[in-house]
Design a protein around this motif. Structure first.
Motif, short mmCIF file in Angstrom:
data_model
loop_
_atom_site.label_atom_id
_atom_site.label_comp_id
_atom_site.label_asym_id
_atom_site.label_seq_id
_atom_site.Cartn_x
_atom_site.Cartn_y
_atom_site.Cartn_z
N MET A 1 9.84 1.12 6.72
CA MET A 1 10.91 1.68 5.93
C MET A 1 10.47 2.98 5.23
SD MET A 1 13.71 -0.08 3.88
CE MET A 1 14.80 0.68 2.76
N ALA A 2 9.25 2.97 4.68
CA ALA A 2 8.74 4.16 4.02
C ALA A 2 8.56 5.29 5.02
CB ALA A 2 7.43 3.86 3.30
N GLU A 3 8.14 4.94 6.23
CA GLU A 3 7.96 5.93 7.29
C GLU A 3 9.31 6.55 7.66
OE1 GLU A 3 5.72 8.29 9.78
OE2 GLU A 3 4.95 6.80 8.39
N ASP A 4 10.36 5.73 7.66
CA ASP A 4 11.70 6.25 7.95
C ASP A 4 12.14 7.25 6.89
OD1 ASP A 4 11.86 4.65 10.21
OD2 ASP A 4 12.93 3.04 9.18
N LEU A 5 11.91 6.91 5.63
CA LEU A 5 12.28 7.82 4.54
C LEU A 5 11.47 9.11 4.63
CD1 LEU A 5 13.92 8.40 2.00
CD2 LEU A 5 12.12 7.29 0.69
N PHE A 6 10.19 8.98 4.93
CA PHE A 6 9.33 10.15 5.11
C PHE A 6 9.94 11.08 6.16
CE2 PHE A 6 6.03 12.37 7.43
CZ PHE A 6 5.21 12.88 6.45
N ASN A 7 10.24 10.54 7.33
CA ASN A 7 10.79 11.34 8.42
C ASN A 7 12.18 11.90 8.08
OD1 ASN A 7 8.54 11.02 10.07
ND2 ASN A 7 9.31 9.10 10.88
N ALA A 26 5.69 12.88 -6.02
CA ALA A 26 5.09 11.90 -5.10
C ALA A 26 4.82 10.58 -5.81
CB ALA A 26 3.81 12.43 -4.50
N GLY A 27 5.24 9.49 -5.17
CA GLY A 27 4.94 8.16 -5.67
C GLY A 27 5.89 7.62 -6.72
N VAL A 28 6.95 8.33 -7.04
CA VAL A 28 7.87 7.84 -8.07
C VAL A 28 9.27 7.62 -7.50
CG1 VAL A 28 6.64 9.00 -9.93
CG2 VAL A 28 8.55 10.14 -8.86
N ARG A 29 10.04 6.81 -8.22
CA ARG A 29 11.46 6.68 -7.88
C ARG A 29 12.17 7.86 -8.51
NH1 ARG A 29 14.01 1.35 -9.84
NH2 ARG A 29 15.63 2.90 -10.00
N LEU A 30 12.93 8.56 -7.70
CA LEU A 30 13.60 9.77 -8.16
C LEU A 30 15.10 9.59 -8.06
CD1 LEU A 30 13.38 12.82 -8.97
CD2 LEU A 30 13.42 13.31 -6.52
N TYR A 31 15.79 9.84 -9.15
CA TYR A 31 17.25 9.79 -9.13
C TYR A 31 17.76 11.10 -8.57
CZ TYR A 31 22.08 9.52 -10.63
OH TYR A 31 23.46 9.50 -10.66
N VAL A 64 9.97 8.59 -3.53
CA VAL A 64 9.33 9.75 -2.91
C VAL A 64 7.96 9.33 -2.39
CG1 VAL A 64 8.53 12.12 -3.27
CG2 VAL A 64 10.55 11.29 -4.49
N PRO A 65 7.72 9.51 -1.09
CA PRO A 65 6.44 9.07 -0.53
C PRO A 65 5.27 9.89 -1.07
CG PRO A 65 7.77 10.17 1.14
CD PRO A 65 8.60 10.09 -0.10
N LEU A 66 4.09 9.29 -1.05
CA LEU A 66 2.88 10.01 -1.46
C LEU A 66 2.55 11.11 -0.46
CD1 LEU A 66 0.62 7.08 -2.65
CD2 LEU A 66 1.74 8.80 -4.07
N ALA A 67 2.77 10.86 0.81
CA ALA A 67 2.57 11.84 1.88
C ALA A 67 1.20 12.51 1.79
CB ALA A 67 3.69 12.87 1.87
#
Length: 123
Positions: A1-7, A26-31, A64-67
């Motif tokens: 799922m995180a990979e999907d959001l990243f892409n 990176a690494g936080v929930r963002l509104y 937001v992914p750490l990427a």
């Protein structure tokens, strides 16, 4: 799922917009507000990228992914040292070396340093 959001985010924002987003959040929930006038998101990632993000995720939260690998590749292309990359990613220098080694197996990285045009080719 995180990979999907990243892409999804990478495709939606482009490399520069995505890089700006992960550098800042990176690494936080963002509104992601539907109305960007009440948000600093436009100043952080650019007006166009913020509008595309708000159109896709209006009034919702994204993690937001750490990427780290994506960011490390970008830092390598900017010619940062492993020490500086480690500071920015919150890793040890050996952690950066492992990350870059893994990244090279998937897709070769560009050269670490630009070639000096004054240097003659010896071999």
């Amino acid at each position: 799922m995180a990979e999907d959001l990243f892409n999804d985010l990478l495709a939606l924002l482009g490399e520069d917009g995505f890089f700006s987003l992960v550098e800042a959040h990176a690494g936080v929930r963002l509104y992601v507000p539907a109305d960007l006038s009440r948000s600093e998101l436009s100043a952080t990632i650019g007006n166009d990228a913020a509008h595309r993000l708000a159109k896709s995720y209006p009034g919702g939260y994204i993690r937001v992914p750490l990427a780290r690998e994506f960011r490390a590749r970008r830092y390598v292309s900017d010619e940062l040292s492993n020490r500086d990359i480690a500071k920015r990613l919150g890793l040890t220098e050996s952690g950066v070396e492992r990350l870059l080694k893994r990244a090279r197996k998937q897709k070769p990285l560009g050269p670490r340093r630009k070639k000096d045009p004054r240097q003659i080719e010896m071999f």
